[in-house]
Design an enzyme around this catalytic site. Sequence first.
Site, PDB file in Angstrom:
ATOM      1  N   ASP A 103     -23.526 -17.172  46.255  1.00 16.52           N
ATOM      2  CA  ASP A 103     -23.368 -18.625  46.178  1.00 16.52           C
ATOM      3  C   ASP A 103     -23.633 -19.246  47.547  1.00 16.52           C
ATOM      4  O   ASP A 103     -23.492 -18.571  48.578  1.00 16.52           O
ATOM      5  CB  ASP A 103     -21.932 -18.983  45.755  1.00 16.52           C
ATOM      6  CG  ASP A 103     -21.610 -18.505  44.353  1.00 16.52           C
ATOM      7  OD1 ASP A 103     -22.555 -18.300  43.566  1.00 16.52           O
ATOM      8  OD2 ASP A 103     -20.414 -18.328  44.062  1.00 16.52           O
TER       9      ASP A 103
HETATM   10  N1  URA Z   1     -19.052 -13.830  42.989  1.00 22.47           N
HETATM   11  C1  URA Z   1     -18.968 -15.146  43.235  1.00 22.47           C
HETATM   12  O1  URA Z   1     -18.149 -15.834  42.653  1.00 22.47           O
HETATM   13  N2  URA Z   1     -19.817 -15.665  44.146  1.00 22.47           N
HETATM   14  C2  URA Z   1     -20.707 -14.941  44.833  1.00 22.47           C
HETATM   15  O2  URA Z   1     -21.442 -15.480  45.664  1.00 22.47           O
HETATM   16  C3  URA Z   1     -20.777 -13.575  44.569  1.00 22.47           C
HETATM   17  C4  URA Z   1     -19.939 -13.031  43.637  1.00 22.47           C
END
Ligand code: URA
Length: 242
Positions: A103
């Site tokens: 993310d």
């Molecule tokens: N899980 C999440 O919620 N975000 C990420 O970036 C990676 C795994």
Amino acid sequence: MRLDKFLVDCGVGSRTEVKKYLKNKAVTVNGKVETSAKCQVDEKADKVTFQGQVLQHETFVYYLLNKPPGVISATEDARHRTVLDLLDDLARRKQVFPVGRLDIDTHGLLLLTNNGDLAHAMLSPKKHVDKIYQAQVRGIMTEQDVERFRQGIELKDMRCLPAELEIMELDEANHTSLVRITIREGKFHQVKRMVAACGKEVTDLQRLSMGPLVLDENLPIGMFRRLTEAERASLSIFGVVL
Ligand code: URA
């Protein structure tokens, strides 16, 4: 392949720069100065030098990035900086891409490569590659949560595979927890959603590892480096040409 492509692939410079170097007699092929961009070379057999240095042609390249928050795990985006903006010209010329996504606000280990077979193998849901995350959480995580992770958390649209939740620190006064979470799949916002399913909230998320690759403590956030030979060799477990 053409000599100019070989030189560009080796990171000597852009096509235009390479043409200039050739004109200036900076390149030899098998001991003889070569000035023609069109000259055909065998990248496995011929010995090519640039300014006296022997060049090694690589098809695949592998980069470990300590992704900072605020950049997106994509190769282009109209609004945000991408992880490619943090790499070097050679990586961009080699058309690397991130293996999976973090993310925008997640930081930590991200592998980038132009080896599509490897990416495919590492991301295949059948391969169940372990990914370890460290999360700062608003709320106190409990042994009950550990058990729920172990059983496989039920989300709105799916049931997660069994996962490990390790409680590292609890701060009762501030009502926060520091945890390590190991998951074997990679669904959208998975860690955040798993923690939310336990009634708590991830406030900071860092990826520590993906399969055999571990975040390098000496790699400052936002910086990258090539994989070491040992790291590259460790990817042989995926059974693809590296
Ligand atoms: N899980 C999440 O919620 N975000 C990420 O970036 C990676 C795994």
